[in-house]
Scaffold this motif. Structure first.
Motif, PDB file in Angstrom:
ATOM      1  N   ALA A 337      39.418 -84.834 -66.427  1.00 36.76           N
ATOM      2  CA  ALA A 337      38.810 -84.297 -67.650  1.00 36.76           C
ATOM      3  C   ALA A 337      37.968 -85.339 -68.373  1.00 36.76           C
ATOM      4  O   ALA A 337      36.886 -85.039 -68.897  1.00 36.76           O
ATOM      5  CB  ALA A 337      39.903 -83.766 -68.578  1.00 36.76           C
ATOM      6  N   HIS A 338      38.440 -86.583 -68.411  1.00 43.46           N
ATOM      7  CA  HIS A 338      37.683 -87.635 -69.087  1.00 43.46           C
ATOM      8  C   HIS A 338      36.359 -87.920 -68.371  1.00 43.46           C
ATOM      9  O   HIS A 338      35.343 -88.206 -69.017  1.00 43.46           O
ATOM     10  CB  HIS A 338      38.512 -88.916 -69.168  1.00 43.46           C
ATOM     11  N   TYR A 343      30.488 -87.702 -68.538  1.00 47.03           N
ATOM     12  CA  TYR A 343      29.219 -87.261 -67.959  1.00 47.03           C
ATOM     13  C   TYR A 343      28.422 -86.472 -68.997  1.00 47.03           C
ATOM     14  O   TYR A 343      27.218 -86.705 -69.186  1.00 47.03           O
ATOM     15  CB  TYR A 343      29.486 -86.404 -66.722  1.00 47.03           C
ATOM     16  N   LEU A 344      29.078 -85.540 -69.662  1.00 45.51           N
ATOM     17  CA  LEU A 344      28.405 -84.735 -70.683  1.00 45.51           C
ATOM     18  C   LEU A 344      27.821 -85.620 -71.782  1.00 45.51           C
ATOM     19  O   LEU A 344      26.709 -85.388 -72.269  1.00 45.51           O
ATOM     20  CB  LEU A 344      29.395 -83.732 -71.284  1.00 45.51           C
ATOM     21  N   ASP A 345      28.566 -86.639 -72.152  1.00 47.57           N
ATOM     22  CA  ASP A 345      28.123 -87.527 -73.227  1.00 47.57           C
ATOM     23  C   ASP A 345      26.980 -88.434 -72.780  1.00 47.57           C
ATOM     24  O   ASP A 345      25.942 -88.531 -73.449  1.00 47.57           O
ATOM     25  CB  ASP A 345      29.313 -88.366 -73.700  1.00 47.57           C
ATOM     26  N   ALA A 348      23.877 -86.031 -71.083  1.00 52.65           N
ATOM     27  CA  ALA A 348      23.254 -84.972 -71.884  1.00 52.65           C
ATOM     28  C   ALA A 348      23.470 -85.126 -73.384  1.00 52.65           C
ATOM     29  O   ALA A 348      23.002 -84.290 -74.159  1.00 52.65           O
ATOM     30  CB  ALA A 348      23.787 -83.614 -71.429  1.00 52.65           C
ATOM     31  N   ASN A 349      24.170 -86.187 -73.813  1.00 51.50           N
ATOM     32  CA  ASN A 349      24.451 -86.411 -75.238  1.00 51.50           C
ATOM     33  C   ASN A 349      25.178 -85.218 -75.863  1.00 51.50           C
ATOM     34  O   ASN A 349      24.870 -84.783 -76.971  1.00 51.50           O
ATOM     35  CB  ASN A 349      23.164 -86.704 -76.013  1.00 51.50           C
ATOM     36  N   ILE A 350      26.148 -84.700 -75.116  1.00 49.87           N
ATOM     37  CA  ILE A 350      26.983 -83.595 -75.583  1.00 49.87           C
ATOM     38  C   ILE A 350      28.385 -84.134 -75.834  1.00 49.87           C
ATOM     39  O   ILE A 350      29.014 -84.692 -74.929  1.00 49.87           O
ATOM     40  CB  ILE A 350      27.037 -82.451 -74.556  1.00 49.87           C
ATOM     41  N   ALA A 351      28.869 -83.995 -77.055  1.00 51.41           N
ATOM     42  CA  ALA A 351      30.177 -84.526 -77.440  1.00 51.41           C
ATOM     43  C   ALA A 351      31.238 -83.438 -77.319  1.00 51.41           C
ATOM     44  O   ALA A 351      31.182 -82.417 -78.013  1.00 51.41           O
ATOM     45  CB  ALA A 351      30.130 -85.050 -78.871  1.00 51.41           C
ATOM     46  N   VAL A 352      32.203 -83.654 -76.417  1.00 53.75           N
ATOM     47  CA  VAL A 352      33.352 -82.760 -76.279  1.00 53.75           C
ATOM     48  C   VAL A 352      34.613 -83.618 -76.311  1.00 53.75           C
ATOM     49  O   VAL A 352      34.557 -84.840 -76.179  1.00 53.75           O
ATOM     50  CB  VAL A 352      33.311 -81.952 -74.962  1.00 53.75           C
ATOM     51  N   ARG A 353      35.743 -82.968 -76.475  1.00 54.73           N
ATOM     52  CA  ARG A 353      37.009 -83.694 -76.426  1.00 54.73           C
ATOM     53  C   ARG A 353      37.602 -83.568 -75.027  1.00 54.73           C
ATOM     54  O   ARG A 353      37.352 -82.585 -74.316  1.00 54.73           O
ATOM     55  CB  ARG A 353      37.987 -83.146 -77.459  1.00 54.73           C
TER      56      ARG A 353
END
Length: 400
Positions: A337-338, A343-345, A348-353
């Motif tokens: 999950a991390h 990768y998203l961060d 693509a500069n997408i912040a998720v938990r």
């Protein structure tokens, strides 16, 4: 309501090219709230209820006006609203203030956030209290019919989450409260993940205690939370922490406490953030919680419909948007999950938990080591959700 322009109300979003999908951990602050806090420090900055000069009188007035706003927002009385530093403090201060006896019982669930579950574990070890766990389905929904058989003569409290952090399920709290009250058992509700997303009428809900964080959902600053204690449930509570502001009189031998809510607010309170929370309530009222809910449901449907079509994706929680809030938890087969979150961060500069979400017993029940979680609020858009889903598809194709 033009939700596309609402993004401009949030400096973190308007000043950066970022997609923020972590509002279940902490929502972002609108400019209005930041200005309220700045204005307080620039024009006042004094404590409340500590003097007869103008500044402290004005500070007290602002503090109490915020309490009135919060009370009206939840359809409660100001005397039932206690300001606390956060959700964890609010739940612990309440639970540790109840008059426990050995072998008392509490009904809870494995769906609880650590803020609710940890103090219950402490009570179990400290006072030999027994914990009974109510059943839930694989989507994290509690069955009210499972409550009544669990209630015993020793049951003192039902303590449950309105919406579990892993699933985002909206649980049927009202019938649970009725069943408990029919057997003279009080009810504590952790409402952090639903407050600010859907209308909550505490009088109609009927619970005895309700706790939520000010900066999760309500768009308020960090450092302030809300503890609601129904007037009918206030008798017999002994505050966990005492200090200035909680007492009417102190002698060398004894003391007399103030009435509610002051008796539960020791020391110098976080006045600036409480004032900021009042500004956040004004902001939410200006948009309307029903409008926010309608907007979020559209985004939830878009996200769920696409994710269910992507191979190697495991979704957690209900897929019916009428049964959940804007929390979407998932995993990609064979990926940590991390790693997915990073990768998203980074790409693509997408912040998720990502990870275990401060709810280890919940994940253990489903044998889940961790999840990726995207959580939505009013400042998110259809375009952001679409971009997020496109990146998730890329991750599956390239890495899974």
């Amino acid at each position: 309501m033009d939700f596309k322009t609402i993004r401009n109300d949030f400096p973190v979003l308007s000043n950066q090219n970022i997609i923020y999908f972590d509002s279940a951990t902490s929502s972002l602050l609108p400019t209005r709230v930041i200005e309220e806090i700045r204005k307080f420090y620039e024009t006042n900055g004094t404590v409340v209820k500590r003097g007869a000069y103008k500044l402290t009188i004005e500070s007290t007035e602002q503090y109490e006006k915020a309490r009135i706003k919060v009370a009206e927002f939840f359809n409660a009385s100001p005397a039932e609203i206690v300001f606390v530093p956060n959700e964890s403090y609010g739940i612990s201060s309440l639970l540790y203030s109840l008059p426990w006896e050995k072998n008392d019982r509490v009904i809870t669930s494995y769906l609880e956030h650590h803020s609710n579950y940890l103090p219950l574990l402490y009570l179990a070890s400290r006072f030999s209290i027994e914990l009974d766990h109510i059943a839930h389905n694989s989507d994290g929904k509690i069955n009210p019919d499972a409550l009544s058989p669990l209630i015993k003569p020793e049951t003192k409290l039902v303590s449950l989450t309105y919406s579990p952090l892993l699933f985002g399920t909206i649980n049927p709290i009202r019938p649970i409260v009725k069943i408990a009250h029919d057997k003279d058992v009080r009810v504590l509700v952790d409402g952090t993940r639903i407050a600010g997303h859907s209308p909550i009428d505490l009088k109609s809900l009927g619970c005895d205690y309700f706790v939520c964080h000010g900066n999760i959902g309500l768009l308020g600053p960090m450092g302030v939370g809300i503890l609601y204690i129904n007037q009918d449930a206030q008798e017999g509570l002994n505050p966990l922490i005492l200090g200035s502001g909680t007492v009417a009189k102190v002698t060398v031998e004894n003391y007399k406490l103030m009435d509610f809510p002051s008796k539960f607010e020791p020391g110098n309170p976080n006045v600036a953030d409480v004032v900021g929370l009042g500004g956040a309530i004004n902001y939410l009222n200006g948009i309307g919680l029903s409008n926010i809910r309608t907007h979020e449901v559209k985004l939830i449907n878009l996200m769920i419909n696409r994710l269910t079509e992507i191979e190697k994706i495991t979704l957690y929680g209900p897929t019916d948007s009428s049964e959940k809030n804007g929390i979407i938890s998932f995993n990609i087969e064979e990926l940590n999950a991390h790693d997915t979150a990073m990768y998203l961060d980074e790409v693509a500069n997408i912040a998720v938990r990502s990870g275990q979400l401060c709810c280890h017993p919940m994940l253990d029940q489903f044998n889940i080591s961790g999840v990726v979680q995207a959580s939505l609020h009013l400042y998110n858009s259809k375009e952001e959700v679409t971009q997020f889903l496109d990146v998730v598809e890329t991750i599956v194709k390239e890495l899974a």
